[in-house]
Write a protein that holds these residues in place. Structure first.
Motif, mmCIF file in Angstrom:
data_model
loop_
_atom_site.group_PDB
_atom_site.id
_atom_site.type_symbol
_atom_site.label_atom_id
_atom_site.label_comp_id
_atom_site.label_asym_id
_atom_site.label_seq_id
_atom_site.Cartn_x
_atom_site.Cartn_y
_atom_site.Cartn_z
ATOM 1 N N VAL A 7 2.668 20.418 19.402
ATOM 2 C CA VAL A 7 4.118 20.654 19.358
ATOM 3 C C VAL A 7 4.410 21.897 18.537
ATOM 4 O O VAL A 7 5.236 22.735 18.923
ATOM 5 C CB VAL A 7 4.850 19.418 18.797
ATOM 6 N N SER A 8 3.715 22.071 17.424
ATOM 7 C CA SER A 8 3.902 23.253 16.590
ATOM 8 C C SER A 8 3.576 24.530 17.365
ATOM 9 O O SER A 8 4.308 25.513 17.311
ATOM 10 C CB SER A 8 3.022 23.139 15.340
ATOM 11 N N ARG A 9 2.480 24.503 18.108
ATOM 12 C CA ARG A 9 2.083 25.680 18.882
ATOM 13 C C ARG A 9 3.058 25.954 20.021
ATOM 14 O O ARG A 9 3.375 27.112 20.320
ATOM 15 C CB ARG A 9 0.677 25.503 19.428
ATOM 16 N N VAL A 10 3.531 24.913 20.675
ATOM 17 C CA VAL A 10 4.490 25.086 21.768
ATOM 18 C C VAL A 10 5.780 25.687 21.240
ATOM 19 O O VAL A 10 6.334 26.622 21.822
ATOM 20 C CB VAL A 10 4.748 23.745 22.493
ATOM 21 N N TRP A 11 6.284 25.168 20.122
ATOM 22 C CA TRP A 11 7.522 25.712 19.545
ATOM 23 C C TRP A 11 7.334 27.154 19.104
ATOM 24 O O TRP A 11 8.216 27.989 19.276
ATOM 25 C CB TRP A 11 8.006 24.847 18.374
ATOM 26 N N GLY A 12 6.147 27.451 18.570
ATOM 27 C CA GLY A 12 5.867 28.829 18.173
ATOM 28 C C GLY A 12 5.863 29.761 19.371
ATOM 29 O O GLY A 12 6.408 30.864 19.332
ATOM 30 N N ALA A 13 5.267 29.312 20.466
ATOM 31 C CA ALA A 13 5.252 30.122 21.689
ATOM 32 C C ALA A 13 6.665 30.291 22.237
ATOM 33 O O ALA A 13 7.055 31.385 22.658
ATOM 34 C CB ALA A 13 4.345 29.479 22.732
ATOM 35 N N ALA A 14 7.434 29.215 22.241
ATOM 36 C CA ALA A 14 8.800 29.275 22.764
ATOM 37 C C ALA A 14 9.659 30.235 21.945
ATOM 38 O O ALA A 14 10.461 30.996 22.501
ATOM 39 C CB ALA A 14 9.417 27.875 22.785
ATOM 40 N N LYS A 15 9.487 30.224 20.632
ATOM 41 C CA LYS A 15 10.247 31.140 19.771
ATOM 42 C C LYS A 15 9.878 32.590 20.056
ATOM 43 O O LYS A 15 10.689 33.487 19.871
ATOM 44 C CB LYS A 15 9.992 30.821 18.297
ATOM 45 N N ALA A 16 8.656 32.809 20.531
ATOM 46 C CA ALA A 16 8.207 34.169 20.855
ATOM 47 C C ALA A 16 8.570 34.565 22.288
ATOM 48 O O ALA A 16 8.182 35.624 22.755
ATOM 49 C CB ALA A 16 6.691 34.269 20.654
#
Length: 166
Positions: A7-16
């Motif tokens: 979830v942390s990685r997905v949110w990080g990707a989405a923010k980018a």
């Protein structure tokens, strides 16, 4: 990966500005055999997580792949797929998927029954998958030619979206 890490990685990707797609292709035992019958093999089914709950269902299915003691290659049963369908998007597998194999074998009532089960479990998260892999001469392989008309007609008749994959 743990769910929290994913979830942390997905949110990080989405923010980018990246829209991540998290999914798996599973080999599915879609047509169980009776004692004495020859096994029909497994068929591919692509499942994609729609949310964190969907990701957790994919991980449960991944665990099912390797929890068997039947001596066969890693696979899931259609019942396991349906049990863990929550927040998961399903692509029907194209001409080599379970539906395609049943259509090619002329088992249209079985194909329709399986499609009805998938519709019941996945609802608007079910997509009829089409794919075209032409031969070098440009012609369509026989499996595609045999299945595509049924896929398209059935998708329109049952209001299932079509998706093209390659």
């Amino acid at each position: 990966l743990t769910t929290a890490t994913m979830v942390s990685r997905v949110w990080g990707a989405a923010k980018a500005g990246v829209q991540p797609i998290i999914g798996c292709q599973f080999d599915v035992d879609f047509d169980p055999v009776s004692p004495g019958e020859k096994h029909r093999g497994f068929a591919p089914l692509v499942l994609i997580a729609k949310s964190e709950a969907g990701y957790e269902n994919l991980m449960l299915l991944n665990s099912c792949l390797y929890m068997r003691s039947d001596g066969q290659l890693p696979h899931v049963t259609i019942d396991e797929v349906l049990e863990h369908a929550g927040d998961v998007i399903c692509l029907t597998g194209g001409p080599n998927g379970a539906l395609g194999r049943l259509v090619q074998a002329g088992q249209l009532p079985k194909a329709d029954a399986l499609l009805t089960r998938l519709m019941g479990a996945f609802g608007d998260r079910l997509y009829t998958e089409l794919n075209r892999h032409p031969r070098e001469d440009g012609s369509n392989p026989e499996a595609q030619a045999l299945t595509e008309p049924w896929f398209v007609e059935t998708a329109y008749a049952k209001d299932i979206p079509l998706v093209a994959t390659n």
